[in-house]
Design a protein around this motif. Structure first.
Motif, mmCIF file in Angstrom:
data_model
loop_
_atom_site.group_PDB
_atom_site.id
_atom_site.type_symbol
_atom_site.label_atom_id
_atom_site.label_comp_id
_atom_site.label_asym_id
_atom_site.label_seq_id
_atom_site.Cartn_x
_atom_site.Cartn_y
_atom_site.Cartn_z
ATOM 1 N N UNK A 123 35.131 51.284 32.786
ATOM 2 C CA UNK A 123 34.973 51.817 34.141
ATOM 3 C C UNK A 123 33.969 51.024 34.977
ATOM 4 N N UNK A 124 32.983 50.431 34.344
ATOM 5 C CA UNK A 124 31.985 49.655 35.085
ATOM 6 C C UNK A 124 32.608 48.438 35.782
ATOM 7 N N UNK A 125 33.806 48.058 35.343
ATOM 8 C CA UNK A 125 34.472 46.896 35.943
ATOM 9 C C UNK A 125 35.270 47.263 37.185
ATOM 10 N N UNK A 126 35.355 48.549 37.513
ATOM 11 C CA UNK A 126 36.187 48.983 38.639
ATOM 12 C C UNK A 126 35.818 48.302 39.959
ATOM 13 N N UNK A 127 34.535 48.207 40.328
ATOM 14 C CA UNK A 127 34.215 47.526 41.594
ATOM 15 C C UNK A 127 34.678 46.074 41.620
ATOM 16 N N UNK A 128 34.502 45.375 40.504
ATOM 17 C CA UNK A 128 34.927 43.976 40.462
ATOM 18 C C UNK A 128 36.446 43.865 40.551
ATOM 19 N N UNK A 129 37.151 44.790 39.909
ATOM 20 C CA UNK A 129 38.616 44.788 39.980
ATOM 21 C C UNK A 129 39.082 45.088 41.405
ATOM 22 N N UNK A 130 38.436 46.054 42.051
ATOM 23 C CA UNK A 130 38.784 46.375 43.436
ATOM 24 C C UNK A 130 38.553 45.164 44.340
ATOM 25 N N UNK A 131 37.510 44.422 44.059
ATOM 26 C CA UNK A 131 37.252 43.202 44.819
ATOM 27 C C UNK A 131 38.373 42.193 44.673
ATOM 28 N N UNK A 132 38.934 42.093 43.455
ATOM 29 C CA UNK A 132 40.057 41.177 43.250
ATOM 30 C C UNK A 132 41.313 41.676 43.958
ATOM 31 N N UNK A 133 41.510 42.994 43.959
ATOM 32 C CA UNK A 133 42.666 43.548 44.680
ATOM 33 C C UNK A 133 42.599 43.162 46.152
ATOM 34 N N UNK A 134 41.403 43.213 46.698
ATOM 35 C CA UNK A 134 41.234 42.944 48.123
ATOM 36 C C UNK A 134 41.220 41.455 48.448
ATOM 37 N N UNK A 135 40.610 40.665 47.582
ATOM 38 C CA UNK A 135 40.391 39.255 47.931
ATOM 39 C C UNK A 135 40.943 38.258 46.922
ATOM 40 N N UNK A 136 41.572 38.740 45.866
ATOM 41 C CA UNK A 136 42.075 37.835 44.840
ATOM 42 C C UNK A 136 43.317 37.089 45.276
ATOM 43 N N UNK A 137 43.819 36.290 44.326
ATOM 44 C CA UNK A 137 44.977 35.461 44.624
ATOM 45 C C UNK A 137 46.177 35.858 43.761
ATOM 46 N N UNK A 138 47.357 35.834 44.360
ATOM 47 C CA UNK A 138 48.616 35.965 43.632
ATOM 48 C C UNK A 138 48.676 37.115 42.653
ATOM 49 N N UNK A 139 49.148 36.766 41.456
ATOM 50 C CA UNK A 139 49.397 37.785 40.443
ATOM 51 C C UNK A 139 48.112 38.417 39.912
ATOM 52 N N UNK A 140 46.974 37.792 40.142
ATOM 53 C CA UNK A 140 45.713 38.386 39.708
ATOM 54 C C UNK A 140 45.473 39.708 40.434
ATOM 55 N N UNK A 141 45.882 39.797 41.708
ATOM 56 C CA UNK A 141 45.729 41.051 42.456
ATOM 57 C C UNK A 141 46.542 42.159 41.777
ATOM 58 N N UNK A 142 47.746 41.820 41.377
ATOM 59 C CA UNK A 142 48.592 42.816 40.708
ATOM 60 C C UNK A 142 47.964 43.269 39.396
ATOM 61 N N UNK A 143 47.468 42.318 38.596
ATOM 62 C CA UNK A 143 46.877 42.677 37.312
ATOM 63 C C UNK A 143 45.597 43.487 37.496
ATOM 64 N N UNK A 144 44.860 43.212 38.568
ATOM 65 C CA UNK A 144 43.663 43.997 38.849
ATOM 66 C C UNK A 144 44.041 45.440 39.192
ATOM 67 N N UNK A 145 45.112 45.614 39.945
ATOM 68 C CA UNK A 145 45.600 46.961 40.250
ATOM 69 C C UNK A 145 45.980 47.702 38.972
#
Length: 450
Positions: A123-145
């Motif tokens: 759960x501590x990784x949620x902010x970093x994952x949300x950051x990737x959803x918003x600003x990441x690239x390509x399929x990484x955004x999907x995997x972060x979701x």
């Protein structure tokens, strides 16, 4: 130095009860170096155990991040799976390193996959994952979701961001799935999903499921969703079938509804289809054991089916007879995993004792090591194997196997004076060994006898 023989030592470290103390301390540089070297071994079992031990030692992100990034790009799918499982098995301790890995474009994709395995523990990784959803690239955004989907409480505060992703054709399915996993959604998201649910295909099916998950008290909606998902089991598209089966499990549909479809999927040559069937069976717990036992007949899925049965522990006992048959498999990995799983089942696998004793006496290397461990874990119900354990302990030139046989004898009949006298010389020799693994094992086993 970590050696009894590379594979044998790693097997002992991974499975023996003293494994958490086996490699001295986190700062033991020679041990870390030896394990890193072992991750390049040509034998996948060696690589797997080395990876698991490195994760346990936590040598730090400077070692682990470049290493698991490299190994997760291995050409062997089984190695990649094992790397992810090994890191995930280490639990929350790996999360800081994974959060750091999310900053690395090359490692972020794989870090997301591992965080998915960790789920709420990460759960501590949620902010970093949300950051990737918003600003990441390509399929990484999907995997972060999809990683956020596995930690619903931590992800709930990001539902506005996830809702925005419903407008992106590349992310809309993952976003719908994540909202369904969270079980709560803004009105705007519900309206969008209702519109999507009227369509066809995977997006429609995910939307139907997500709406049912967000409205558990609406019996009519849930019954309609189960009906739609059940129809999806017959789709010609693997992803649709995968969503249908996983959705039915999460909505607590009758296991019988799934069994026919999963049985057919397990017999197919399509790897993604088979993999999904196994994943669904794993999520079903004991309800999936009947089909998992049947899957042991198919060479292409034997290994993974054994691993899932192993996760059931004692509840996997009904699969004992099928697992015993695999001890003689020509595939060393399958044979070893079958033996290890019988040990995880424990006393419920007592009917396997004669075959395990035979494998111990006739086998070499990892087969013998794992057989001794399995007999010890079966415990007092393995008394008929005592003569074999004693003979192998006295005859073998392998100090690691000697110690494992001693450990097994103690767990089978440790209260008897005869057993204590028999294992005493082995424990004493191990205590004087220059091998830290054997020294620790001797200390712990000696303490058990007092």
């Amino acid at each position: 130095m970590i050696r009894l023989n590379t594979l044998l030592a790693l097997t002992v470290l991974a499975l023996a009860p003293w494994h958490t103390l086996a490699m001295a301390q986190e700062g033991d540089k020679p041990s870390v170096d030896a394990l890193v070297k072992a991750t390049a071994d040509e034998d996948p079992i060696v690589r797997r155990e080395a990876i698991a031990k490195l994760v346990e030692l936590q040598p730090g992100p400077a070692v682990t991040i470049p290493l698991f990034t490299k190994l997760l790009e291995d050409s062997d799918p089984a190695v990649r799976l094992r790397v992810m499982n090994a890191i995930a098995d280490a639990g929350p301790a790996t999360v800081p390193g994974l959060i750091e890995a999310l900053k690395n474009d090359k490692a972020a994709f794989w870090a997301c996959l591992i965080l998915r395995e960790l789920g709420p523990q990460a759960a501590d990784a949620a902010p970093a994952l949300a950051g990737l959803v918003e600003n990441g690239q390509g399929e990484i955004r999907r995997e972060a979701l999809l990683a956020l989907a596995t930690m619903p409480k931590a992800a709930e505060s990001y539902t506005p961001l996830i809702t925005k992703c419903l407008a992106d054709q590349q992310l809309e399915i993952a976003a719908a799935y994540t909202l369904g996993s969270i079980g709560k959604m803004p009105k705007e998201a519900a309206e969008k999903l209702q519109a999507n649910a009227r369509g066809e295909g995977l997006l429609s099916l995910v939307s139907v499921w997500a709406l049912a998950r967000a409205n558990p008290a609406d019996k009519q909606l849930n019954e309609a969703a189960i009906k739609r998902l059940a129809a999806g089991l017959n789709s010609k598209y693997p992803l649709v079938r995968a969503m249908a089966s996983q959705g039915l499990v999460s909505l607590k549909a009758s296991p019988e509804l799934l069994k026919t479809a999963l049985k057919n999927d397990l017999s197919m040559a399509d790897v993604p289809v088979v993999r999904n069937a196994l994943n669904v069976l794993a999520s079903m717990g004991p309800d999936g054991l009947e089909l998992l036992t049947e899957a042991l007949r198919h060479p292409s899925v034997q290994h993974d089916a054994i691993l899932i049965i192993g996760d059931l522990g004692p509840q996997g006992a009904p699969a004992t007879a099928a697992l015993v048959e695999l001890i003689d498999s020509d595939n060393l990995r399958v044979a070893n995993e079958a033996i290890v799983t019988l040990g995880k089942i424990g006393p419920g696998a007592k009917s396997a004792v004669p075959k395990l004793a035979k494998a111990l006496e006739a086998g070499q290397g990892s087969i013998a090591h794992n057989s001794a461990l399995a007999l010890g874990r079966i415990g007092p119900d393995a008394k008929t194997a005592q003569p074999t354990l004693l003979k192998v302990m006295q005859d073998t030139k392998d100090p690691g196997l000697q110690m494992l046989c001693a450990w097994a004898l103690v767990h089978v009949d440790g209260d008897s004076e005869a057993t204590q006298q028999a294992v005493a010389p082995v424990i004493a020799a191990a205590a004087k060994s220059d091998n830290p693994v054997l020294q620790k094992a001797a200390g712990e086993l000696s303490a058990q006898l007092k």
